[in-house]
Design an enzyme around this catalytic site. Structure first.
Site, mmCIF file in Angstrom:
data_model
loop_
_atom_site.group_PDB
_atom_site.id
_atom_site.type_symbol
_atom_site.label_atom_id
_atom_site.label_comp_id
_atom_site.label_asym_id
_atom_site.label_seq_id
_atom_site.Cartn_x
_atom_site.Cartn_y
_atom_site.Cartn_z
ATOM 1 N N ASP A 122 -60.821 12.102 49.912
ATOM 2 C CA ASP A 122 -61.842 13.111 49.621
ATOM 3 C C ASP A 122 -61.882 14.102 50.774
ATOM 4 O O ASP A 122 -61.075 14.020 51.709
ATOM 5 C CB ASP A 122 -63.216 12.454 49.357
ATOM 6 C CG ASP A 122 -63.989 13.212 48.278
ATOM 7 O OD1 ASP A 122 -64.177 14.432 48.450
ATOM 8 O OD2 ASP A 122 -64.383 12.598 47.273
ATOM 9 N N HIS B 117 -61.654 18.456 46.343
ATOM 10 C CA HIS B 117 -61.925 17.277 47.185
ATOM 11 C C HIS B 117 -60.701 16.912 48.032
ATOM 12 O O HIS B 117 -60.373 15.724 48.188
ATOM 13 C CB HIS B 117 -62.363 16.095 46.310
ATOM 14 C CG HIS B 117 -63.763 16.256 45.766
ATOM 15 N ND1 HIS B 117 -64.890 16.115 46.542
ATOM 16 C CD2 HIS B 117 -64.205 16.559 44.520
ATOM 17 C CE1 HIS B 117 -65.973 16.311 45.783
ATOM 18 N NE2 HIS B 117 -65.586 16.601 44.565
ATOM 19 N N GLU C 251 -64.969 18.823 40.218
ATOM 20 C CA GLU C 251 -65.583 19.696 41.219
ATOM 21 C C GLU C 251 -64.564 20.470 42.063
ATOM 22 O O GLU C 251 -64.540 20.354 43.280
ATOM 23 C CB GLU C 251 -66.488 18.854 42.128
ATOM 24 C CG GLU C 251 -67.641 18.232 41.362
ATOM 25 C CD GLU C 251 -68.543 17.368 42.233
ATOM 26 O OE1 GLU C 251 -69.753 17.345 41.970
ATOM 27 O OE2 GLU C 251 -68.051 16.705 43.169
ATOM 28 N N TYR D 132 -74.505 5.644 38.211
ATOM 29 C CA TYR D 132 -74.356 6.110 39.598
ATOM 30 C C TYR D 132 -75.255 5.254 40.495
ATOM 31 O O TYR D 132 -76.452 5.499 40.619
ATOM 32 C CB TYR D 132 -74.668 7.608 39.699
ATOM 33 C CG TYR D 132 -73.414 8.453 39.511
ATOM 34 C CD1 TYR D 132 -72.468 8.114 38.540
ATOM 35 C CD2 TYR D 132 -73.152 9.557 40.314
ATOM 36 C CE1 TYR D 132 -71.309 8.857 38.370
ATOM 37 C CE2 TYR D 132 -71.989 10.311 40.148
ATOM 38 C CZ TYR D 132 -71.077 9.950 39.170
ATOM 39 O OH TYR D 132 -69.924 10.690 39.013
ATOM 40 N N PHE D 133 -74.630 4.276 41.120
ATOM 41 C CA PHE D 133 -75.407 3.304 41.884
ATOM 42 C C PHE D 133 -75.711 3.792 43.301
ATOM 43 O O PHE D 133 -76.261 3.046 44.113
ATOM 44 C CB PHE D 133 -74.687 1.948 41.899
ATOM 45 C CG PHE D 133 -74.710 1.218 40.575
ATOM 46 C CD1 PHE D 133 -75.209 1.816 39.423
ATOM 47 C CD2 PHE D 133 -74.230 -0.077 40.471
ATOM 48 C CE1 PHE D 133 -75.227 1.143 38.203
ATOM 49 C CE2 PHE D 133 -74.250 -0.767 39.262
ATOM 50 C CZ PHE D 133 -74.743 -0.147 38.127
ATOM 51 N N TRP E 215 -70.735 5.969 45.305
ATOM 52 C CA TRP E 215 -70.378 7.041 46.243
ATOM 53 C C TRP E 215 -71.101 6.756 47.559
ATOM 54 O O TRP E 215 -72.275 6.384 47.559
ATOM 55 C CB TRP E 215 -70.811 8.405 45.692
ATOM 56 C CG TRP E 215 -70.201 8.735 44.365
ATOM 57 C CD1 TRP E 215 -70.816 8.721 43.149
ATOM 58 C CD2 TRP E 215 -68.846 9.131 44.119
ATOM 59 N NE1 TRP E 215 -69.930 9.081 42.166
ATOM 60 C CE2 TRP E 215 -68.715 9.337 42.727
ATOM 61 C CE3 TRP E 215 -67.728 9.333 44.946
ATOM 62 C CZ2 TRP E 215 -67.511 9.736 42.133
ATOM 63 C CZ3 TRP E 215 -66.538 9.733 44.348
ATOM 64 C CH2 TRP E 215 -66.434 9.933 42.983
ATOM 65 N N THR E 216 -70.412 6.989 48.683
ATOM 66 C CA THR E 216 -70.954 6.451 49.943
ATOM 67 C C THR E 216 -71.397 7.508 50.954
ATOM 68 O O THR E 216 -71.450 7.223 52.152
ATOM 69 C CB THR E 216 -69.933 5.494 50.592
ATOM 70 O OG1 THR E 216 -68.707 6.206 50.790
ATOM 71 C CG2 THR E 216 -69.697 4.266 49.726
HETATM 72 C C1 ACM Z 1 -68.224 13.093 40.665
HETATM 73 O O1 ACM Z 1 -69.321 12.536 40.812
HETATM 74 N N1 ACM Z 1 -67.949 14.229 41.263
HETATM 75 C C2 ACM Z 1 -67.171 12.486 39.838
#
Ligand code: ACM
Length: 548
Positions: A208, A283, A347, A438-439, A489-490
């Site tokens: 990323d 990204h 994105e 989405y945790f 996502w961190t």
């Molecule tokens: C994302 O949350 N951009 C896949």
């Protein structure tokens, strides 16, 4: 909680005799506390007792699974159970645990019969036998998940007949190791916990803007340069540069190719396919910092990103950028046997492509209409490459914009709309909507008492209520919904303990969404089983968010 007060903790945790706690629990499954809930469960009176002398009699195809089970419980049991190879014909007459192959059972499904004399498991595939043994562990006291014997534990399994088969073939969880690098010991633990919940896909988000985390031999700067950033934003995300504060600490980390091989093999032993993600054309700020010739805009070099959000810096759609990414994928293919390879696609703002005369000329020369079609063209180069290698491209739902590549599978994250469109056009879909999966979102409206998160609100009952197959689809279209997965996502999850807090018990709820049939899904019943399951997570040292 009334159940907890009417049973002893040990009995409640799985070693109970059928009937002891049943009076307080309806329906009957709650007393057994198996998560995800099996397709059918018939309680009987009595129990099987596991001892150091219990032997495992395994059909040849299930020997590896039998050995894995024996290794897994050797520490808490204080004994290595013997594994013998047995033919699968005839009636099991010996005492012990029997793993028998029956081709008529569905892949990943199993039948489990526990009587006082023996445990008999039938499955058609090693995965089915593996899941049956995970269920057996859940029928044992939670001390089975510890790393040394506790004195006085009785290893009893209540007698029961279970028939079980998963609803979906894609039962996944993702982990972002780019925003915060996660050590490989934690990646193993994360995978191990997934397997215990009968998940079968681990989506490893490896690259990323904030870091590139996988060694690629042909491009050493991806680890020498792109695996480090000079600092990290402190506190909530703010767009005004004047208000952004950074911690000034370098944040680095990557996995060697041997680390990757180890993780893939570890996952495979637990029936989990590791799906790697290499992001493009957005990204990629870490990658273009290491190799600036890949960048759409070359007059500014922002460096590996210290901030969150969507970066305007993306790849140039040149032949050399295509070549670079295909070179990366070529090495990725040698490491990951997964049929699916994720190429991101989300994105990717097109402003730099719009502003660049060279990229506008490129758009005309490849014969596409606009920047969206240009991105599609780029993704198609990867699709053709992966297809020629016998693999399948998967990407976030933005890959629909500008035309979907022929063989692509879509991962629908901006709700389910992209997934619906893809399924309608005959493409496979993995549901990953931010509304339910989405945790990294808050688990409570009481934000002051939660660790800082990126935003959102996703409590466990909303996760449990998720229906992966949209009602809009016909039954033929619905066949394209492979399943669903959680996203972790961190940006605001800097440590493994914190990751566990965000993941559990929500992943426990999602396991049931993905495994259990729609008719058997029942949040009240799940809530009655959850306290016993949390004792297992305690023994496994999982820092889950306690329900409150
Ligand atoms: C994302 O949350 N951009 C896949």
């Amino acid at each position: 909680m009334s159940v907890m007060t009417s049973c002893t903790a040990a009995a409640f945790a799985g070693a109970l005799l059928a009937g002891v706690c049943m009076a307080q629990t309806t329906p009957v499954d709650a007393g057994y506390s198996i998560i995800p809930r099996p397709s059918s469960l018939t309680a009987q009176a009595g129990e099987f007792t596991l001892t150091a002398n219990t032997a495992i009699h395994a059909a040849p195809a299930f020997r590896a699974v039998a050995h894995r089970f024996a290794r897994d419980i050797a520490d808490p049991l204080g004994a290595d159970l013997a594994v013998t190879t047995s033919s699968s014909t005839g009636t099991a007459t010996q005492r012990g645990i029997h793993l028998r192959q029956r081709a008529s059972l569905p892949a990943e499904g199993y039948q489990l019969d526990v009587t006082p004399a023996r445990i008999v498991i039938h499955a058609s595939t090693p995965a089915g036998a593996f899941y049956a043994l995970e269920t057996v562990k859940q029928l044992l006291p939670p001390a089975i998940y510890r790393k040394a014997p506790l004195p006085g534990t009785r290893w009893t399994v209540p007698t029961v007949t279970i028939e079980d088969t998963p609803r979906f073939g894609w039962r996944g969880a993702h982990l972002d190791v780019a925003r915060h690098f996660m050590p490989k010991e934690f990646v193993r633990k994360y995978i191990d916990l997934l397997a215990r919940h009968k998940f079968n896909r681990f989506h490893w988000h490896l690259t990323d803007d904030q870091g590139w985390r996988i060694a690629i031999q042909k491009y050493p700067l991806l680890t020498e340069v792109a695996s480090c950033r000079d600092g990290t934003l402190v506190g909530p995300y703010v767009t005004d540069p004047a208000r952004q504060v950074f911690d000034g600490k370098r944040h680095c980390g990557f996995y060697t190719q041997d680390d990757v091989r180890e993780i893939v093999a570890y996952a495979r032993e637990r029936m989990i396919t590791v799906v790697p993600e290499i992001e493009m054309p957005g990204h990629v700020q870490a990658a273009i910092t290491a190799y600036p010739y890949l960048a759409a805009r070359t007059d500014t070099m922002p460096g590996v990103l210290k901030l969150w959000g969507v970066s305007p810096f993306i790849l140039t759609p040149s032949d050399s950028a295509v070549q670079f990414m295909q070179d990366v994928l070529r090495e990725v293919l040698t490491l990951f046997p997964s049929p699916w390879i994720h190429v991101g696609g989300d994105e990717a703002p097109k402003d730099q492509w719009k502003a660049s005369p060279a990229i506008q000329a490129r758009i005309r020369s490849v014969g596409v209409k606009d920047e969206h079609e240009m991105q599609s063209w780029f993704i198609r180069q990867m699709d053709t490459f992966l297809t020629a290698q016998g693999r399948r491209l998967i990407g976030w739902d933005e890959i629909l914009e500008g035309g979907l590549a022929e063989n692509a599978t879509v991962m629908s994250w901006r709700g389910t709309t992209g997934g619906i469109a893809a399924a309608r056009s005959g493409h496979d879909v993995v549901m990953a909507p931010n509304s339910h999966t989405y945790f990294d979102y808050y688990q409570s409206r009481d934000r002051a008492n939660e660790p800082l998160a990126i935003g959102g609100f996703l409590p466990i009952d909303t996760v449990y209520a998720f229906e992966p197959v949209p009602a809009e689809l016909t039954s033929d279209q619905a066949k394209h919904i492979l399943g669903a997965q959680a996203q972790l996502w961190t940006e605001y999850i800097p440590t493994p303990r914190h990751a566990e807090y965000m993941a559990y018990p929500r992943l426990t709820a999602l396991s049931e969404v993905l495994w259990t049939s729609k008719q058997r899904r029942d949040f009240a019943d799940f809530s009655r089983r959850l306290p016993a399951h949390l004792l297992r997570l305690d023994a496994l040292d999982v820092n889950y968010r306690p329900p409150r």
